[in-house]
Design a protein around this motif. Structure first.
Motif, PDB file in Angstrom:
ATOM      1  N   HIS A  41      94.097 -65.500  50.353  1.00 14.17           N
ATOM      2  CA  HIS A  41      94.545 -66.118  49.098  1.00 14.17           C
ATOM      3  C   HIS A  41      94.722 -67.633  49.229  1.00 14.17           C
ATOM      4  O   HIS A  41      94.209 -68.399  48.403  1.00 14.17           O
ATOM      5  CB  HIS A  41      95.853 -65.463  48.668  1.00 14.17           C
ATOM      6  N   TYR A  46      90.831 -66.977  47.418  1.00  9.63           N
ATOM      7  CA  TYR A  46      90.505 -65.806  46.597  1.00  9.63           C
ATOM      8  C   TYR A  46      91.733 -65.373  45.798  1.00  9.63           C
ATOM      9  O   TYR A  46      92.876 -65.518  46.252  1.00  9.63           O
ATOM     10  CB  TYR A  46      90.003 -64.658  47.475  1.00  9.63           C
ATOM     11  N   ASP A  47      91.490 -64.822  44.590  1.00  4.09           N
ATOM     12  CA  ASP A  47      92.624 -64.414  43.754  1.00  4.09           C
ATOM     13  C   ASP A  47      93.237 -63.123  44.268  1.00  4.09           C
ATOM     14  O   ASP A  47      92.690 -62.448  45.150  1.00  4.09           O
ATOM     15  CB  ASP A  47      92.204 -64.289  42.279  1.00  4.09           C
ATOM     16  N   THR A  49      93.634 -60.216  42.914  1.00  4.76           N
ATOM     17  CA  THR A  49      92.859 -58.993  42.696  1.00  4.76           C
ATOM     18  C   THR A  49      91.873 -58.783  43.840  1.00  4.76           C
ATOM     19  O   THR A  49      91.731 -57.670  44.368  1.00  4.76           O
ATOM     20  CB  THR A  49      92.111 -59.061  41.351  1.00  4.76           C
ATOM     21  N   THR A  50      91.185 -59.855  44.240  1.00  2.00           N
ATOM     22  CA  THR A  50      90.263 -59.762  45.367  1.00  2.00           C
ATOM     23  C   THR A  50      90.996 -59.416  46.652  1.00  2.00           C
ATOM     24  O   THR A  50      90.522 -58.600  47.461  1.00  2.00           O
ATOM     25  CB  THR A  50      89.505 -61.090  45.540  1.00  2.00           C
ATOM     26  N   TRP A  53      91.622 -55.753  46.668  1.00  2.00           N
ATOM     27  CA  TRP A  53      90.410 -54.987  46.956  1.00  2.00           C
ATOM     28  C   TRP A  53      90.072 -55.021  48.444  1.00  2.00           C
ATOM     29  O   TRP A  53      89.736 -53.985  49.033  1.00  2.00           O
ATOM     30  CB  TRP A  53      89.232 -55.541  46.147  1.00  2.00           C
ATOM     31  N   VAL A  54      90.165 -56.188  49.049  1.00  2.00           N
ATOM     32  CA  VAL A  54      89.814 -56.309  50.461  1.00  2.00           C
ATOM     33  C   VAL A  54      90.812 -55.549  51.332  1.00  2.00           C
ATOM     34  O   VAL A  54      90.421 -54.834  52.269  1.00  2.00           O
ATOM     35  CB  VAL A  54      89.747 -57.792  50.879  1.00  2.00           C
ATOM     36  N   SER A 111      82.013 -67.238  51.685  1.00  2.00           N
ATOM     37  CA  SER A 111      81.342 -65.936  51.589  1.00  2.00           C
ATOM     38  C   SER A 111      81.183 -65.290  52.966  1.00  2.00           C
ATOM     39  O   SER A 111      81.392 -64.084  53.125  1.00  2.00           O
ATOM     40  CB  SER A 111      79.976 -66.085  50.921  1.00  2.00           C
ATOM     41  N   LEU A 114      84.557 -64.036  54.076  1.00  2.00           N
ATOM     42  CA  LEU A 114      84.895 -62.795  53.381  1.00  2.00           C
ATOM     43  C   LEU A 114      84.088 -61.625  53.929  1.00  2.00           C
ATOM     44  O   LEU A 114      84.627 -60.520  54.122  1.00  2.00           O
ATOM     45  CB  LEU A 114      84.649 -62.953  51.879  1.00  2.00           C
TER      46      LEU A 114
END
Length: 411
Positions: A41, A46-47, A49-50, A53-54, A111, A114
């Motif tokens: 974050h 990343y927000d 929500t992401t 998910w991760v 990317s 992630l």
């Protein structure tokens, strides 16, 4: 059915060592718990929500691999599954470490970072499934038939003690250090390697050679109701391990000893360990649903306390109470599972049963990310408190006779 002639005799020392090995493996997993959400974050941008998910992806990977992990434990033995799981966890640490050496200022760097973390989460999920299925079955075999409850409790004690100690260690290693996340990831590679070395002299448990097929329907009927209760129990765990560190940061609770990103997770683990130490033999002595109901209620109170917390001390108390209530639900719910499955299928049954935990943890992490993103971080703990209360219903629906010990354990 036939057992391996090499099966080692029951040993409390062996069970304690297996619990310690489990602690080391889960400690490696715990090192990332307080530092991975902020890394995603705040470090990579990343927000929430992401982030959800991760974080939840690890539970999804564990869920998908649970049936295979259980079959590995049944066919190759708990020790072999444990060693394989520890090896996979080393690869997870490597993926995490690589993610910290990308350039987050560029889109390609973000990317790649992630992607490396996603690979690490998947590897950790598979490794965790193998470790828990393997050490659980290995511990049950080495504890002896009259100490199944103690075995489940001790292995679970090692699991969550590892999470608590690992989370504190990970936060300490990462705190204020250049590439602190990478250093913590490298440490999470060394710890499972040490655990593998400790495993070597410990004798393997029973290995069954009779693997007559048991229908999926009969296996699912054994785990379904206890599994739904376990799913509800897992929601609080997911919220605490995924979002409590972010809640501390958002509230400005960063000053040690009561603040800091790892404090709440450590408190949860401390409450869990305390309950396991005090009540590790309870499932071998007291049968029935009411202890599980009481534990779910205590967990709901702890989560509601975190939701209402206005100080880091109040949040820490809520985390400790949550861990205390969460602790004994799993071993208590294994009683109706083991009472209805043959001994040679316990690894598979554990895999299916643990899958409900993964489903609950994964869904709760995903849902918590949405709640945190669109409402507020504290609301996450209100939602999972309600889920803990919902877990009471399936516990009460389990038939009374299923709370008695299995025939092979009573003899």
């Amino acid at each position: 059915m036939t057992r391996s002639a090499e099966s080692a005799p029951p040993s409390t020392w062996a069970l304690a060592t297996i619990s310690f090995v489990t602690m080391l493996g889960m400690g490696a997993m715990g090192m990332s718990l307080p530092i991975l959400p902020p890394q995603l974050h705040l470090g990579f941008g990343y927000d929430l929500t992401t982030v959800g998910w991760v974080i939840g992806l690890e539970s999804v990977a564990t869920l998908v691999s649970r049936p295979w992990s259980g079959r590995v434990a049944d066919r190759r033995g708990g020790k072999s599954a444990t060693l394989l799981g520890l090896g996979v966890m080393i690869l997870c640490g490597l993926a995490y470490a690589l993610s910290d050496f990308t350039n987050p200022a560029t889109g390609a760097g973000r990317s790649l970072a992630l992607l490396a973390i996603i690979v690490g989460r998947v590897l950790m999920g598979v490794g965790e499934g193998l470790l828990i299925a393997g050490s659980g079955l290995w511990g049950i075999d080495r504890a002896g038939p009259r100490r199944t409850g103690r075995a489940v409790s001790w292995v679970g004690l090692g699991m969550f003690a590892g999470l608590a100690i690992g989370s504190a260690a990970g936060a300490a290693i990462d705190h204020g250090q250049p590439h602190g996340f990478a250093l913590a990831a490298m440490a999470s590679m060394l710890v499972p390697a040490l655990a593998m070395a400790i495993c070597a002299p410990i004798g393997a448990g029973a290995l069954y050679h009779d693997h007559e097929p048991v229908s999926l329907q009969s296996m699912m009927s054994a785990v379904l109701l206890p599994g739904f209760a376990l799913l509800a129990n897992a929601c609080g765990f997911a919220a605490v391990t995924s979002f409590l560190a972010l809640d501390y940061t958002a509230q400005g609770w960063t000053a040690l000893p009561l603040g800091g990103t790892g404090t709440g997770v450590f408190g949860f683990g401390a409450g869990h360990v305390c309950a396991r130490v005090l009540f590790s033999d309870v499932t071998d002595r007291i049968r029935g649903p009411w202890l599980a109901v009481a534990c779910l209620l205590v967990q709901a109170i702890g989560l509601a306390t975190i939701w209402q917390a206005e100080t880091p001390l109040m949040a820490l108390i809520g985390a400790i109470v949550t861990g205390f209530g969460f602790s004994m639900v799993y071993p208590l719910l294994t009683v109706p599972v083991f009472s209805t499955v043959p001994a040679q299928k316990r690894g598979t049954a554990l895999g299916l049963f643990d899958g409900f935990f993964d489903a609950g943890a994964g869904l709760a992490a995903l849902a918590s990310g949405v709640v945190a993103n669109y409402l507020a971080l504290p609301q996450v703990f209100l939602v999972v408190s309600a889920m803990a209360l919902a877990g009471v219903a399936p516990v009460l629906l389990v038939r009374h006779e299923r709370w008695r010990p299995a025939a092979q354990d009573a003899s």
